[in-house]
Design a protein around this motif. Structure first.
Motif, PDB file in Angstrom:
ATOM      1  N   ALA A 488       5.508 -17.476  11.044  1.00  0.00           N
ATOM      2  CA  ALA A 488       5.025 -16.839   9.820  1.00  0.00           C
ATOM      3  C   ALA A 488       4.257 -15.560  10.144  1.00  0.00           C
ATOM      4  CB  ALA A 488       4.135 -17.808   9.042  1.00  0.00           C
ATOM      5  N   HIS A 489       3.481 -15.592  11.200  1.00  0.00           N
ATOM      6  CA  HIS A 489       2.706 -14.415  11.629  1.00  0.00           C
ATOM      7  C   HIS A 489       3.633 -13.261  11.984  1.00  0.00           C
ATOM      8  CE1 HIS A 489      -0.115 -11.929  13.827  1.00  0.00           C
ATOM      9  NE2 HIS A 489       0.495 -12.170  14.972  1.00  0.00           N
ATOM     10  N   LEU A 490       4.632 -13.520  12.782  1.00  0.00           N
ATOM     11  CA  LEU A 490       5.564 -12.457  13.183  1.00  0.00           C
ATOM     12  C   LEU A 490       6.405 -11.988  12.002  1.00  0.00           C
ATOM     13  CD1 LEU A 490       6.720 -13.964  16.605  1.00  0.00           C
ATOM     14  CD2 LEU A 490       5.079 -12.107  16.244  1.00  0.00           C
ATOM     15  N   ASP A 491       6.881 -12.934  11.188  1.00  0.00           N
ATOM     16  CA  ASP A 491       7.705 -12.576  10.026  1.00  0.00           C
ATOM     17  C   ASP A 491       6.907 -11.748   9.027  1.00  0.00           C
ATOM     18  OD1 ASP A 491       9.854 -13.906  11.081  1.00  0.00           O
ATOM     19  OD2 ASP A 491       9.703 -15.657   9.770  1.00  0.00           O
ATOM     20  N   HIS A 492       5.663 -12.134   8.811  1.00  0.00           N
ATOM     21  CA  HIS A 492       4.840 -11.422   7.828  1.00  0.00           C
ATOM     22  C   HIS A 492       4.661  -9.956   8.208  1.00  0.00           C
ATOM     23  CE1 HIS A 492       1.543 -10.293   5.203  1.00  0.00           C
ATOM     24  NE2 HIS A 492       0.843  -9.954   6.263  1.00  0.00           N
ATOM     25  N   HIS A 493       4.384  -9.704   9.460  1.00  0.00           N
ATOM     26  CA  HIS A 493       4.153  -8.316   9.858  1.00  0.00           C
ATOM     27  C   HIS A 493       5.450  -7.513   9.864  1.00  0.00           C
ATOM     28  CE1 HIS A 493      -0.122  -8.505  10.547  1.00  0.00           C
ATOM     29  NE2 HIS A 493       0.039  -9.680  11.110  1.00  0.00           N
ATOM     30  N   ARG A 494       6.563  -8.158  10.188  1.00  0.00           N
ATOM     31  CA  ARG A 494       7.846  -7.458  10.041  1.00  0.00           C
ATOM     32  C   ARG A 494       8.096  -7.132   8.566  1.00  0.00           C
ATOM     33  NH1 ARG A 494       9.889 -10.768  14.413  1.00  0.00           N
ATOM     34  NH2 ARG A 494      10.290 -12.447  12.926  1.00  0.00           N
ATOM     35  N   PHE A 495       7.792  -8.084   7.710  1.00  0.00           N
ATOM     36  CA  PHE A 495       8.030  -7.910   6.279  1.00  0.00           C
ATOM     37  C   PHE A 495       7.173  -6.776   5.714  1.00  0.00           C
ATOM     38  CE2 PHE A 495       6.841  -8.802   1.873  1.00  0.00           C
ATOM     39  CZ  PHE A 495       8.083  -8.968   1.273  1.00  0.00           C
ATOM     40  N   THR A 496       5.871  -6.801   5.989  1.00  0.00           N
ATOM     41  CA  THR A 496       4.990  -5.793   5.400  1.00  0.00           C
ATOM     42  C   THR A 496       5.236  -4.410   5.990  1.00  0.00           C
ATOM     43  OG1 THR A 496       3.241  -6.424   6.980  1.00  0.00           O
ATOM     44  CG2 THR A 496       3.173  -7.419   4.783  1.00  0.00           C
ATOM     45  N   THR A 497       5.675  -4.346   7.236  1.00  0.00           N
ATOM     46  CA  THR A 497       5.966  -3.047   7.841  1.00  0.00           C
ATOM     47  C   THR A 497       7.106  -2.353   7.093  1.00  0.00           C
ATOM     48  OG1 THR A 497       5.208  -3.752  10.020  1.00  0.00           O
ATOM     49  CG2 THR A 497       6.705  -1.872   9.946  1.00  0.00           C
ATOM     50  N   ALA A 498       8.101  -3.125   6.690  1.00  0.00           N
ATOM     51  CA  ALA A 498       9.273  -2.550   6.018  1.00  0.00           C
ATOM     52  C   ALA A 498       9.186  -2.642   4.501  1.00  0.00           C
ATOM     53  CB  ALA A 498      10.538  -3.266   6.497  1.00  0.00           C
ATOM     54  N   TYR A 499       8.109  -3.237   3.974  1.00  0.00           N
ATOM     55  CA  TYR A 499       8.073  -3.553   2.540  1.00  0.00           C
ATOM     56  C   TYR A 499       8.034  -2.303   1.681  1.00  0.00           C
ATOM     57  CZ  TYR A 499       6.837  -5.804  -1.862  1.00  0.00           C
ATOM     58  OH  TYR A 499       6.835  -6.249  -3.155  1.00  0.00           O
ATOM     59  N   ARG A 500       8.904  -2.302   0.708  1.00  0.00           N
ATOM     60  CA  ARG A 500       8.906  -1.296  -0.349  1.00  0.00           C
ATOM     61  C   ARG A 500       9.033  -2.034  -1.663  1.00  0.00           C
ATOM     62  NH1 ARG A 500      12.018   4.453  -0.412  1.00  0.00           N
ATOM     63  NH2 ARG A 500      11.402   5.082  -2.516  1.00  0.00           N
ATOM     64  N   SER A 501       8.058  -1.891  -2.508  1.00  0.00           N
ATOM     65  CA  SER A 501       8.026  -2.694  -3.723  1.00  0.00           C
ATOM     66  C   SER A 501       9.245  -2.429  -4.589  1.00  0.00           C
ATOM     67  CB  SER A 501       6.767  -2.400  -4.531  1.00  0.00           C
ATOM     68  OG  SER A 501       6.844  -3.055  -5.783  1.00  0.00           O
ATOM     69  N   PRO A 502       9.979  -3.468  -4.935  1.00  0.00           N
ATOM     70  CA  PRO A 502      11.122  -3.279  -5.841  1.00  0.00           C
ATOM     71  C   PRO A 502      10.685  -2.826  -7.226  1.00  0.00           C
ATOM     72  CG  PRO A 502      10.714  -5.609  -5.476  1.00  0.00           C
ATOM     73  CD  PRO A 502       9.849  -4.874  -4.505  1.00  0.00           C
ATOM     74  N   PHE A 503       9.435  -3.127  -7.598  1.00  0.00           N
ATOM     75  CA  PHE A 503       8.970  -2.714  -8.918  1.00  0.00           C
ATOM     76  C   PHE A 503       8.853  -1.191  -9.026  1.00  0.00           C
ATOM     77  CE2 PHE A 503       7.110  -7.086  -8.719  1.00  0.00           C
ATOM     78  CZ  PHE A 503       7.882  -7.620  -9.737  1.00  0.00           C
ATOM     79  N   ASP A 504       8.647  -0.527  -7.885  1.00  0.00           N
ATOM     80  CA  ASP A 504       8.558   0.933  -7.918  1.00  0.00           C
ATOM     81  C   ASP A 504       9.893   1.573  -8.277  1.00  0.00           C
ATOM     82  OD1 ASP A 504       5.928   0.786  -7.248  1.00  0.00           O
ATOM     83  OD2 ASP A 504       6.162   1.390  -5.162  1.00  0.00           O
ATOM     84  N   GLU A 505      10.992   0.863  -7.990  1.00  0.00           N
ATOM     85  CA  GLU A 505      12.320   1.422  -8.229  1.00  0.00           C
ATOM     86  C   GLU A 505      13.030   0.775  -9.415  1.00  0.00           C
ATOM     87  OE1 GLU A 505      14.520   1.224  -4.607  1.00  0.00           O
ATOM     88  OE2 GLU A 505      12.999   2.252  -3.448  1.00  0.00           O
ATOM     89  N   ALA A 506      12.332  -0.097 -10.116  1.00  0.00           N
ATOM     90  CA  ALA A 506      12.956  -0.765 -11.264  1.00  0.00           C
ATOM     91  C   ALA A 506      13.284   0.257 -12.358  1.00  0.00           C
ATOM     92  CB  ALA A 506      12.013  -1.831 -11.821  1.00  0.00           C
ATOM     93  N   PRO A 507      14.438   0.122 -12.998  1.00  0.00           N
ATOM     94  CA  PRO A 507      14.809   1.090 -14.046  1.00  0.00           C
ATOM     95  C   PRO A 507      13.842   1.033 -15.227  1.00  0.00           C
ATOM     96  CG  PRO A 507      16.310  -0.787 -14.047  1.00  0.00           C
ATOM     97  CD  PRO A 507      15.467  -0.920 -12.823  1.00  0.00           C
ATOM     98  N   ARG A 508      13.412   2.216 -15.662  1.00  0.00           N
ATOM     99  CA  ARG A 508      12.499   2.309 -16.804  1.00  0.00           C
ATOM    100  C   ARG A 508      13.231   2.567 -18.113  1.00  0.00           C
ATOM    101  NH1 ARG A 508       9.751   2.132 -11.842  1.00  0.00           N
ATOM    102  NH2 ARG A 508       7.510   2.515 -12.104  1.00  0.00           N
ATOM    103  N   THR A 509      14.371   3.215 -18.038  1.00  0.00           N
ATOM    104  CA  THR A 509      15.114   3.575 -19.251  1.00  0.00           C
ATOM    105  C   THR A 509      16.533   3.037 -19.155  1.00  0.00           C
ATOM    106  OG1 THR A 509      15.740   5.703 -18.272  1.00  0.00           O
ATOM    107  CG2 THR A 509      13.750   5.655 -19.629  1.00  0.00           C
TER     108      THR A 509
END
Length: 740
Positions: A488-509
């Motif tokens: 979990a420790h190794l996976d978490h840091h891999r995840f957060t290093t590459a994380y880009r919030s999908p909500f930032d790219e969610a369609p608004r219109t």
């Protein structure tokens, strides 16, 4: 279990926040989170962070129903609240209609008679609803309701809870409970340092093992016992704790979620901040789900969807409370890994081999040490022992100066980020010397050093004092918990290093496709295959060349235009499974076959009393990999997207992966990687690799459809989606759509 937090076994919180792009305040990736910002379906895109400072550290507290009469349940609660208020520096005001004093303190008869505004009111009454108006009038900011008998008891209780929630919402205060307890007011140790674990539980008793980690030196900062969550919920506390500088990880025991979207937004905020969330989520089985609902009155959700949603947003799901405490403690306090490689080091070849088997099966990387490193280790370890990884020292070297040399040499390898030493039982003096060497080496390195102390006794000095007294060694009691926490420790840091919030790219219109699709929807009805394929076309999803006809002559003309060979299928809103009824004809190569097929299909439909909108004459599509892509509505999370092996395999193997929109291309590809049969897409037994890019594009277009038609589309099933060889695309051969 991890040892004392004194010393340097800490996370650089400021560096972690900056590295993840989180700025002070309510700012995400340099863009202020705009309240009310919503996606194309009108759902929020950012988690609101409630200001709970005055809940956990109030300046003034009212205890409504306070008592000091011996033998009364409220007396014990009042006594505990008096002690807690003194610890946090809050002024406490007892409230009781018939008492002048409680424990020597002046008592007022009602909330309206309080001598000053209060931050927190603790309600020791059977029915908190009548008090809500008084609390609102007195401008109380927070309230806690202990009373039970609400949603956990059934329909009548759920209705009572809904009335309470509505009253609280209109009163402008925040409520914890009902059906909660005193865990928020526990006595926390204040002599422990370093990043802390913040605890959220819907069952107070289930949080007790995590709370007692303080006795092993693990710092806890908060405990939120959310109960039935009529107002404040798990998501609120995740959002709040993820912004607290002292919180290194959040540990959750969740029986059910109040709102799936709120939970994902909170998990997203924690992921942006780099704060790990570890959760036990009840409801993997029907029995567990049913029992959880009777305890807190919450939806447990379809477990496959819950599991996928947590993974999608970086929530680390574990099954046991022991895993919860060990994983949360490690994630709170371990430094960011410098490498993924794990080396297993032991005084027994059998122990090392056993642990290495389990670690490798769990997905940890155990790199083979270089020849040069092995030669170095053989300076101190006999040549006949294996030192490639796992490293077997044979026992005797740990008893003298060689023990520390071996550990330092392993940690110096640039491929090694984690050293794990399983000590299956005390064997003094060797185990004592080994434990001390590991502690001393851990102090001199930025790499993670873990020890599994396997003795069932747990009273040995090497464990109680040397290992638990270390601020830098992570100590566990079982192989499984160590492996779970390290992964979990190794996976978490891999995840957060590459994380880009999908909500930032969610369609608004809405897209142009949405307007085309809306015209095709039939509220409350299922679309025919022809109608469902028109819906797919609107979103740019490829379907075969085909025509809908209503006569044998028209069928022959359509076959000539489509091109032989053709497939003919009955099309009607009532038809979900055409093949079983004989309503599909494949490989027709002549006009006579087409005429005969038309008559046969219409005869069957007439005999079965099935209304048709016509017969589809379709292009025959070359063979490829049959997949299924679909949309369903989840009670907690709303629209979900599923991909899996299609055709008859979808029912036989049930090999599917799920995601909750919004998600990006990386998550779509991860879905394919989760399938047991994903090798079929790579090409097996001489078959060419499939057009995975085209499949991913279909998944993303279906996701867009699910978001834009949320509220209008109840279900979509593309099966089979024929994924052709690489570069040739994917074609939806059949589709079913149900409108709300």
């Amino acid at each position: 279990m991890l040892g004392s937090t004194h010393g340097t076994f800490t996370t650089d919180l400021r560096a972690r926040v900056v590295a993840c792009g989180e700025q002070p305040g309510n700012v995400v990736h340099g863009v202020a989170a705009v309240p009310g910002d919503s996606d194309v379906s009108g759902r929020p895109l950012h988690a609101a962070v409630p200001d709970l400072d005055r809940f956990f550290r109030p300046e003034s507290v009212a205890v409504v129903g306070a008592s000091d009469a011996e033998g009364r349940p409220n007396t014990g609660i009042t006594r505990q609240l008096v002690a807690w208020a003194e610890r946090v520096g809050a002024r406490l005001h007892p409230v009781h209609p018939t008492r002048e004093t409680v424990f020597g303190m002046p008592c007022v008869p009602s909330v309206g008679a309080l001598p000053e505004p209060v931050d927190l009111a603790v309600l020791l009454v059977a029915d908190p609803l009548p008090l809500v108006a008084e609390l609102a009038e007195a401008k109380v900011r927070f309230a806690v309701a202990f009373a039970s008998g609400f949603a956990e008891t059934g329909a009548d209780g759920a209705a009572a809870q809904a009335r309470l929630a509505e009253a609280v919402k209109g009163a402008g205060l925040r409520l914890l409970g009902p059906n909660t307890n005193l865990n928020a007011f526990e006595k926390f140790r204040d002599d422990l340092e370093g990043p802390a674990v913040a605890l959220i539980t819907q069952s107070g008793h289930q949080g007790r093992p995590v709370f007692t980690m303080q006795e092993l030196g693990v710092r806890l900062s908060h405990w939120a016992p959310t109960g039935n969550e009529a107002d404040l919920e798990t998501a609120d506390f995740i959002s709040y704790f993820s912004q607290r500088p002292e919180v290194g990880s959040i540990a959750c025991y969740v029986e059910g979620l109040k709102d799936g979207r709120s939970f994902l937004l909170a998990a997203d905020r924690a992921a942006r901040a780099g704060v790990p969330v570890v959760a036990v989520k009840v409801g993997r089985t029907e029995t567990g789900a049913r029992t959880a609902a009777s305890h807190t009155g919450k939806l447990t959700g379809a477990d496959q969807v819950v599991d996928a949603a947590m993974r999608q947003f970086g929530v680390i799901r574990v099954d046991g409370l022991d895993e919860l405490q060990d994983t949360a403690a490690l994630l709170a306090r371990a430094r960011r890994p410098v490498a993924d490689g794990v080396v297993v080091y032991s005084i027994s070849g059998g122990t090392g081999a056993h642990f290495a088997d389990l670690a490798t099966a769990a997905g940890l990387s155990l790199p083979t040490l270089s020849d040069a490193k092995q030669d170095e280790l053989h300076q101190w370890i006999p040549e006949y022992l294996n030192v490639a990884n796992p490293v077997d020292n044979g026992g005797h070297p740990v008893g003298d100066w060689r023990g520390r040399k071996i550990i330092d040499a392993i940690l110096a390898d640039p491929e090694v980020g984690v050293l794990i030493c399983p000590i299956t039982g005390p064997f003094p003096p060797m185990s004592d010397k080994l434990a001390q060497d590991l502690v001393d080496a851990a102090e001199a390195t930025d790499k993670l050093v873990c020890v599994v102390w396997g003795s069932p006794v747990g009273t040995e000095d090497a464990y109680r004092h040397t290992l638990l007294g270390s601020s830098r060694v992570a100590t566990f009691r079982t192989f499984a918990n160590c492996i779970t926490a390290v992964r979990a420790h190794l996976d978490h840091h891999r995840f957060t290093t590459a994380y880009r919030s999908p909500f930032d790219e969610a369609p608004r219109t809405p897209s142009p496709s949405f307007r085309k699709a809306q015209a095709l929807m039939r509220p409350g009805r299922r679309l025919s295959e022809h109608g469902a394929k028109q819906l797919l076309r609107a979103y740019g999803i490829r379907v075969p060349r085909e025509q809908l006809v209503t006569s044998a002559a028209a069928a022959v003309r359509a076959a000539g235009l489509v091109g032989y060979p053709v497939v003919m299928k009955a099309s009607g809103a009532q038809l979900a499974h055409k093949t079983e009824l004989g309503l599909v004809k494949v490989g027709l190569t002549s006009a006579s076959q087409v005429r005969d097929a038309y008559r046969e299909l219409t005869d069957i439909a007439r005999h079965e009393d099935i209304d048709l909108d016509g017969i589809l004459v379709c292009q025959m599509v070359a063979r490829g990999v049959e997949m299924v892509v679909g949309v369903t509505q989840d009670a907690l999370f709303g629209p979900t997207v599923t991909v899996g092996l299609g055709g008859v395999l979808v029912e036989v193997l049930n090999d599917t992966a799920v995601r909750v929109p919004p998600f990006g291309e990386a998550q779509a590809r991860d879905m394919l990687g989760e399938l047991r049969g994903h090798a079929l897409l790579e090409g097996v037994r001489g078959a060419p690799p499939a057009d995975v890019d085209a499949l991913v594009e279909v998944v993303l277009r279906v996701q867009r459809m699910a978001l834009e038609l949320d509220g209008e589309l109840s279900e979509l099933d593309i099966n089979p989606l024929m994924v052709l060889p690489r570069g040739q695309g994917a074609v939806a051969l059949d589709a079913l759509a149900v409108c709300r």
